[in-house]
Design a protein around this motif. Structure first.
Motif, mmCIF file in Angstrom:
data_model
loop_
_atom_site.group_PDB
_atom_site.id
_atom_site.type_symbol
_atom_site.label_atom_id
_atom_site.label_comp_id
_atom_site.label_asym_id
_atom_site.label_seq_id
_atom_site.Cartn_x
_atom_site.Cartn_y
_atom_site.Cartn_z
ATOM 1 N N ALA A 290 -28.588 -19.952 -22.559
ATOM 2 C CA ALA A 290 -29.320 -21.182 -22.261
ATOM 3 C C ALA A 290 -29.449 -21.485 -20.779
ATOM 4 O O ALA A 290 -29.838 -22.594 -20.415
ATOM 5 C CB ALA A 290 -28.656 -22.358 -22.970
ATOM 6 N N SER A 291 -29.162 -20.524 -19.916
ATOM 7 C CA SER A 291 -29.356 -20.745 -18.475
ATOM 8 C C SER A 291 -29.647 -19.423 -17.778
ATOM 9 O O SER A 291 -29.288 -18.342 -18.254
ATOM 10 C CB SER A 291 -28.122 -21.405 -17.851
ATOM 11 O OG SER A 291 -26.992 -20.548 -17.918
ATOM 12 N N ALA A 292 -30.319 -19.542 -16.634
ATOM 13 C CA ALA A 292 -30.680 -18.375 -15.835
ATOM 14 C C ALA A 292 -30.730 -18.784 -14.378
ATOM 15 O O ALA A 292 -30.846 -19.969 -14.039
ATOM 16 C CB ALA A 292 -32.031 -17.818 -16.280
ATOM 17 N N VAL A 293 -30.647 -17.802 -13.483
ATOM 18 C CA VAL A 293 -30.634 -18.083 -12.046
ATOM 19 C C VAL A 293 -31.634 -17.179 -11.329
ATOM 20 O O VAL A 293 -31.983 -16.095 -11.806
ATOM 21 C CB VAL A 293 -29.231 -17.871 -11.441
ATOM 22 C CG1 VAL A 293 -28.233 -18.827 -12.083
ATOM 23 C CG2 VAL A 293 -28.762 -16.435 -11.609
ATOM 24 N N THR A 294 -32.091 -17.654 -10.176
ATOM 25 C CA THR A 294 -32.960 -16.861 -9.318
ATOM 26 C C THR A 294 -32.525 -17.034 -7.869
ATOM 27 O O THR A 294 -32.029 -18.105 -7.495
ATOM 28 C CB THR A 294 -34.435 -17.274 -9.465
ATOM 29 O OG1 THR A 294 -35.249 -16.447 -8.627
ATOM 30 C CG2 THR A 294 -34.652 -18.731 -9.067
ATOM 31 N N ALA A 295 -32.698 -15.993 -7.083
ATOM 32 C CA ALA A 295 -32.403 -16.047 -5.647
ATOM 33 C C ALA A 295 -33.618 -15.640 -4.827
ATOM 34 O O ALA A 295 -33.508 -15.419 -3.625
ATOM 35 C CB ALA A 295 -31.211 -15.143 -5.301
ATOM 36 N N ASP A 296 -34.782 -15.560 -5.485
ATOM 37 C CA ASP A 296 -35.991 -15.154 -4.769
ATOM 38 C C ASP A 296 -37.173 -16.081 -5.077
ATOM 39 O O ASP A 296 -38.316 -15.661 -5.147
ATOM 40 C CB ASP A 296 -36.355 -13.708 -5.099
ATOM 41 C CG ASP A 296 -36.539 -13.464 -6.591
ATOM 42 O OD1 ASP A 296 -36.600 -14.454 -7.357
ATOM 43 O OD2 ASP A 296 -36.619 -12.293 -6.997
ATOM 44 N N GLY A 297 -36.873 -17.360 -5.273
ATOM 45 C CA GLY A 297 -37.929 -18.331 -5.499
ATOM 46 C C GLY A 297 -38.557 -18.287 -6.868
ATOM 47 O O GLY A 297 -39.598 -18.900 -7.081
ATOM 48 N N GLY A 298 -37.941 -17.568 -7.796
ATOM 49 C CA GLY A 298 -38.463 -17.492 -9.146
ATOM 50 C C GLY A 298 -39.264 -16.250 -9.449
ATOM 51 O O GLY A 298 -39.830 -16.130 -10.539
ATOM 52 N N ARG A 299 -39.293 -15.298 -8.522
ATOM 53 C CA ARG A 299 -40.000 -14.033 -8.816
ATOM 54 C C ARG A 299 -39.247 -13.229 -9.866
ATOM 55 O O ARG A 299 -39.842 -12.427 -10.589
ATOM 56 C CB ARG A 299 -40.174 -13.216 -7.529
ATOM 57 C CG ARG A 299 -41.164 -13.815 -6.550
ATOM 58 C CD ARG A 299 -41.531 -12.836 -5.451
ATOM 59 N NE ARG A 299 -40.375 -12.446 -4.658
ATOM 60 C CZ ARG A 299 -39.941 -13.115 -3.591
ATOM 61 N NH1 ARG A 299 -40.576 -14.225 -3.211
ATOM 62 N NH2 ARG A 299 -38.901 -12.707 -2.910
#
Length: 376
Positions: A290-299
């Motif tokens: 139920a969760s996710a992460v990004t470190a490139d602005g959502g790419r």
């Protein structure tokens, strides 16, 4: 002396941030009403107390049973909430007192998002098909309201709104003619126009946004904005770098494939680092991943190694932290201290949305008139 004063203020914020993050990592405890005393404490004083106390949500008495999915935190003392039955409340004393500032004749509207610039100026979004979707604005603390937009397209259903600054903002509707529709303002919500859809990717069959927490459309900085989706085969996060003129769509790792599943909310601490939360809002259904992460602005999005244990609709980064955030939902609040990779439950109260300010004014709101502040 001015430089010294700025240094002292910065140090108090750093100390408070460290205390809050460290104390949240301790075993959860139910906050007592005495914790409301922190509403008038300075950040430095809260930091000192934080070394010896466990922070948690401190309930405030709103005097209503409305469900608040719209929340705008201005600072530690000032916040606005908007919800069912056309209800809008405002506090300017840290939640000790809430004033009803609902627009006249709005009892039949469902407010799901609110954005506030200060204690006087706010913009609220009502959701629904056709003319049920409306935008209203106040410049006098809710004493009077002006309707600045009423949807006249029966195919449109507006879900969320966001502002880049006190003038420029966007609102989003579920797909019309196969694409999400974006509404834009350049004068603080006084006037709105529908943006051209040439730069918007085609929507998937059944794809829509979730008007669950006011966080299906969020911005960071002067031009970046993200839109979250669900209901289709894949839950996606769409990103625009030019205030909604052109968009790119990226699949998330949060499961979809059902009208009740997808990405419900997203938060960015800057234009690159973000956290998405969601799942399946039905109480009898599980919500793995139920969760996710990004470190490139959502790419690109990465699944959390240890996600929240259940569906979460709202998420907010803790102020002045590069790694700590809170996620809320009907079954509780979760904390991450590693940027969203792992989570653990720190409270079991029901909340739909959460918002934090730079002076550590973290607020949460939800069903049955529930509004709380993070306190010790």
């Amino acid at each position: 002396m001015r430089a010294l004063g700025k240094t002292r203020r910065l140090m108090s914020l750093v100390l408070c941030g460290a205390a809050v993050t460290a104390a949240l990592a301790a075993p959860a405890a139910h906050a007592t009403s005495a914790a409301a005393d922190t509403a008038s404490a300075t950040p430095a004083a809260q930091a000192t107390r934080g070394a010896h106390a466990t922070p948690g949500w401190v309930r405030t008495d709103t005097g209503t049973d409305a469900r608040f999915r719209g929340l705008a935190a201005v600072d530690r003392r000032t916040a606005w909430v908007a919800g069912s039955k056309g209800t809008v409340l405002r506090t300017t004393d840290g939640g000790r007192n809430w004033r009803t500032v609902s627009p006249p004749g709005a009892a039949g509207l469902e407010f799901r998002d609110i954005e506030a610039f200060d204690s006087r100026r706010a913009v609220v979004l009502a959701i629904g098909e056709g003319e049920a979707s409306r935008v209203l604005r106040t410049d006098d603390g809710g004493a009077t309201w002006t309707e600045s937009f009423r949807n006249t397209d029966a195919r449109a259903f507006y879900d969320c709104l966001t502002f880049f600054d006190s003038r420029h903002g966007l609102a989003m509707s579920d797909p019309v003619d196969g694409k999400f529709r974006i509404l834009s303002t350049a004068d603080g919500g006084r006037n709105w126009k529908v943006l051209p859809n040439a730069g918007m990717p085609a929507a998937q069959t059944g794809e829509a946004g979730f008007a669950a927490s006011g966080q299906c459309l969020v911005s960071s900085g002067p031009k970046d904005v993200w839109l979250t989706t669900g209901g289709a085969a894949t839950a996606r996060v769409l990103h625009s770098k030019d205030r909604g003129l052109t968009w790119t769509a990226t699949p998330s790792t949060i499961p979809a494939g059902d009208p009740a599943r997808g990405v419900f909310g997203v938060a960015f601490r800057d234009r690159t680092h973000g956290i998405a939360v969601g799942g399946d809002y039905r109480a009898d259904q599980s919500s793995p991943n139920a969760s996710a992460v990004t470190a490139d602005g959502g790419r690109g999005w990465r699944q959390s190694a240890t996600p929240p244990a259940a569906y979460r609709s709202g998420v907010a980064w803790l102020p002045h932290s590069r790694s700590a955030a809170l996620a809320v939902g009907p079954t509780g609040t979760d904390l991450t201290r590693d940027g969203g990779r792992t989570w653990r439950t720190v409270d079991t109260g029901s909340y739909d949305t959460v918002d934090c300010t730079s002076d550590f004014g973290c607020w949460a709101a939800g069903e049955q008139g529930r509004v709380a502040r993070l306190g010790f």
